[in-house]
Design a protein around this motif. Structure first.
Motif, PDB file in Angstrom:
ATOM      1  N   GLU A 197      -3.693   1.362 -12.213  1.00 58.33           N
ATOM      2  CA  GLU A 197      -2.915   2.180 -11.026  1.00 58.33           C
ATOM      3  C   GLU A 197      -3.853   2.582  -9.701  1.00 58.33           C
TER       4      GLU A 197
ATOM      5  N   ASP B 202       5.979  -4.501 -11.953  1.00 50.37           N
ATOM      6  CA  ASP B 202       5.700  -3.191 -11.447  1.00 50.37           C
ATOM      7  C   ASP B 202       4.424  -3.439 -10.345  1.00 50.37           C
TER       8      ASP B 202
ATOM      9  N   LYS C 167       4.677  -3.375  -6.165  1.00 51.55           N
ATOM     10  CA  LYS C 167       3.802  -2.369  -5.574  1.00 51.55           C
ATOM     11  C   LYS C 167       2.664  -3.007  -4.511  1.00 51.55           C
TER      12      LYS C 167
ATOM     13  N   LYS D 289      13.468   0.402 -10.416  1.00 52.67           N
ATOM     14  CA  LYS D 289      12.561  -0.250 -10.196  1.00 52.67           C
ATOM     15  C   LYS D 289      12.145  -0.084  -8.678  1.00 52.67           C
TER      16      LYS D 289
ATOM     17  N   SER E 134      10.702   2.676  -6.450  1.00 51.68           N
ATOM     18  CA  SER E 134       9.458   2.837  -5.944  1.00 51.68           C
ATOM     19  C   SER E 134       8.982   2.250  -4.682  1.00 51.68           C
TER      20      SER E 134
ATOM     21  N   THR F  13      10.041   6.132  -0.381  1.00 54.10           N
ATOM     22  CA  THR F  13       9.546   7.362  -0.388  1.00 54.10           C
ATOM     23  C   THR F  13      10.592   8.565  -0.228  1.00 54.10           C
TER      24      THR F  13
ATOM     25  N   GLN G  87       5.115  10.315  -1.530  1.00 50.64           N
ATOM     26  CA  GLN G  87       5.426   9.833  -2.878  1.00 50.64           C
ATOM     27  C   GLN G  87       6.644   8.861  -2.840  1.00 50.64           C
ATOM     28  N   ASP G  88       6.402   8.118  -3.890  1.00 49.56           N
ATOM     29  CA  ASP G  88       7.615   7.093  -3.975  1.00 49.56           C
ATOM     30  C   ASP G  88       8.761   7.837  -4.935  1.00 49.56           C
TER      31      ASP G  88
ATOM     32  N   ARG H  69      10.388   6.798  -7.293  1.00 51.38           N
ATOM     33  CA  ARG H  69      10.433   6.464  -8.756  1.00 51.38           C
ATOM     34  C   ARG H  69       9.524   7.542  -9.624  1.00 51.38           C
ATOM     35  N   ASN H  70       8.396   7.990  -9.014  1.00 45.44           N
ATOM     36  CA  ASN H  70       7.653   8.899  -9.360  1.00 45.44           C
ATOM     37  C   ASN H  70       8.403  10.308  -9.437  1.00 45.44           C
TER      38      ASN H  70
ATOM     39  N   SER I  67      10.941  10.648 -12.275  1.00 46.30           N
ATOM     40  CA  SER I  67      10.281  10.867 -13.356  1.00 46.30           C
ATOM     41  C   SER I  67       9.668  12.271 -13.687  1.00 46.30           C
TER      42      SER I  67
END
Lengths: 245, 330
Positions: free
Chosen positions: B173, B198, B202, B244, B247, B250, B277-278, B280-281, B284
């Motif tokens: 990553e 992924d 990206k 998915k 991601s 943002t 930041q996206d 998805r992050n 989580s």
């Protein structure tokens, strides 16, 4: 590690002691006296022996290394099993028989001995050259090709440096074997230190036997040592470590 | 720019690896070739620099038909990165990186300058690393060197065959981020093979999904997830494709559409997240903590609001699912 070192050192001391003991025994029985008392003959035999080894080894290197390179090119790949089998077959014939066979073709003398020794040195060099080139990571070749290297550039910049360790090991094996086998040259009238060894055997004379055998042994050890040094100089550092793992 | 015109690859006249592939990789864009193993993605890539021959059709690279160029010259103009980095163990890092410039006959000074520039790009000290051997570097460093080696002669086009596939997830990553930053600066036209969805989402400007040598869909990552053209595409991206697709968005996107929530000052120990930041992050992060909110900060570190699971869900609902099937939402 320490334990290993200790055992290694102990072993070395025992071997050195045995060698020194042997020399003292040989000298006290005057078994090496011929080297001094008949030094002119000794030097002639030593020179003959060296010539036999040098000429046959250099010829073998000049033929076997290029042959190994050629056979690993994609174009000739298919013939690899055939050539390897022929060379393997040559190796299975006892060296004495090779010598005897050569007499019928080349007669008696230096050239017959050189030719037989040459035939005998081909296999280790050829096999190690092929093995060295074959074990190179195919991805390296792919990367080299993909970056636009020409075939000869791939050979000289990538393949040979990375297989140098294996090729030189093959040459070393061949030369060391060759020095011992060259003692048989006496049988076909090729001269060399074999003359004294066989005389010693026939006359039950330890003096001749040992005066011939010891120099041959020392030559083999010396050649092995020198060629190991050469490996250290010729093999690139990066492929050296890789070859050992 | 790379254009594929009805490209077909057949082995031994029988099995077909690539069938009538027709597409264009735009200047300065990354196209990821994605698909299950054996779908022909690597074959397609290797046809560009003619490591594989083309059975039918043609590949045009910046107005030149690849068939008309000398294969050796062509390859020197195309950067090539492979999974197992392919660094030569008998050469130092500097020699490895400078192979193509060396083949092209660059001067010593020009090579040195280029090497220093490239090493700066990946944040390694040129003086220190130049003399080292590949085996003295970590896997991640080796792969970085593999990437800059492909960039060495500044080729307009780059081919990358699962370049980060052998790295562990954390390093992978990091190197992906690094590479995207480099790409923003060098703007190469890149064809990138991957089997990792992924990674494709990206890295790609556009994804080309292949099956059995045929194009299933060629689209931007979000289009592909929102409007899969057929059953295979939607299955390939999976049932969680909505998540998915988060991601690709943002916090900033969310703020612009539905706005952020007020900060709840009473909650202790809330984490903060950068506005770029996206989602998805972000999601989580929200799921992995006690508090119901995460404080959003701008680039200067100032707190500009907070984000909650409800907000992400709302955004997903209106923005993403809305696009996926307009009829349902009404």
């Amino acid at each position: 590690m320490n334990r290993k070192k200790l055992i290694g050192n102990a072993f070395r001391i025992v071997v050195y002691a045995l060698v020194i003991g042997f020399f003292i025994w040989a000298l006290s029985n005057q078994y090496l006296s011929y080297i001094w008392s008949d030094s002119s003959t000794f030097l002639v035999l030593l020179r003959q022996h060296s010539e036999l080894v040098l000429v046959s080894s250099i010829l073998a290197i000049l033929i076997a290394v290029p042959a190994g390179i050629l056979i690993t090119r994609p174009r000739f790949r298919k013939a690899e099993w055939l050539v390897t089998n022929i060379v393997n077959f040559g190796q299975t014939i006892p060296s004495l028989a090779v010598l005897a066979l050569m007499i019928s073709v080349l007669g008696i003398g230096f050239q017959t001995a050189v030719f037989a020794l040459f035939i005998y040195s081909l296999l280790p060099i050829f096999r190690n050259t092929v093995a060295g080139l074959d074990t190179i990571d195919k991805n390296l070749i792919d990367a080299a090709k993909g970056m636009g290297m020409r075939p000869y550039q791939i050979l000289f910049r990538i393949e040979l440096p990375n297989s140098a360790y294996s090729i030189l090991a093959g040459i070393r094996t061949a030369v060391v074997l060759n020095i011992g086998t060259a003692a048989l040259a006496y049988v076909v009238g090729g001269g060399g230190l074999g003359v004294w060894i066989f005389t010693g055997i026939q006359l039950f004379d330890n003096g001749f036997l040992i005066s011939g055998a010891i120099p041959v042994t020392l030559m083999a050890i010396g050649a092995d040592y020198l060629l190991r040094k050469a490996e250290y100089v010729l093999v690139p550092k990066g492929s050296r470590q890789e070859a050992r793992t | 720019m790379i254009t594929f015109n009805q490209v077909t690859k057949q082995y031994n006249g029988s099995s077909t690896a690539v069938k009538n592939v027709d597409f264009t990789v735009d200047q300065g864009k990354i196209v990821v070739l994605l698909g299950p193993s054996g779908c022909g993605k690597t074959t397609l890539l290797r046809m560009v620099n003619r490591l594989e021959s083309i059975t039918e059709g043609e590949i045009i690279i910046d107005n030149d038909n690849s068939k008309d160029l000398d294969a050796i010259e062509l390859r020197r103009k195309i950067g090539y990165v492979i999974q197992s980095n392919g660094l030569f163990p008998n050469m130092t890092i500097e020699e490895n990186v400078m192979i193509v410039p060396d083949l092209l006959g660059w001067s010593k000074k020009k090579k040195k300058e280029r090497f220093n520039y490239l090493m700066k790009l990946i944040g390694l000290d040129a003086k220190d690393y130049g003399k080292r051997l590949p085996q003295e570097l970590s896997g991640g460093q080796q792969q970085r060197i593999g990437v800059v080696r492909a960039l060495a002669a500044d080729p307009p086009v780059m081919l990358m065959d699962e370049p980060f596939g052998a790295l562990d997830p954390i390093i992978r990553e990091k190197i992906q981020d690094e590479f995207l930053a480099i790409q923003r600066e060098v703007k190469k036209t890149i064809l990138f093979v991957s089997h990792d969805i992924d990674e494709a989402i990206k890295m790609a400007d556009k994804i080309m999904l292949l099956r059995d040598g045929e194009i299933m869909q060629y689209d931007t990552p979000s289009e592909m997830m929102m409007h899969p053209k057929n059953e295979f595409v939607s299955q390939f991206f999976g049932k969680d494709r909505a998540i998915k697709s988060l991601s690709l968005h943002t916090v900033k996107n969310l703020e612009e559409v539905i706005g952020l929530a007020q900060m709840d000052e009473s909650i202790q120990d809330t984490k903060t997240i950068n506005v770029h930041q996206d989602l998805r992050n972000t999601l989580s992060m929200l799921l992995n903590q006690e508090a119901d909110q995460v404080i959003v900060t701008n680039d200067e570190g100032g707190k500009i609001g907070s984000i909650t699971i409800d907000l992400v869900q709302k955004y997903l609902h209106f923005e993403i699912k809305g696009k996926m099937s307009v009829s349902q939402e009404g």
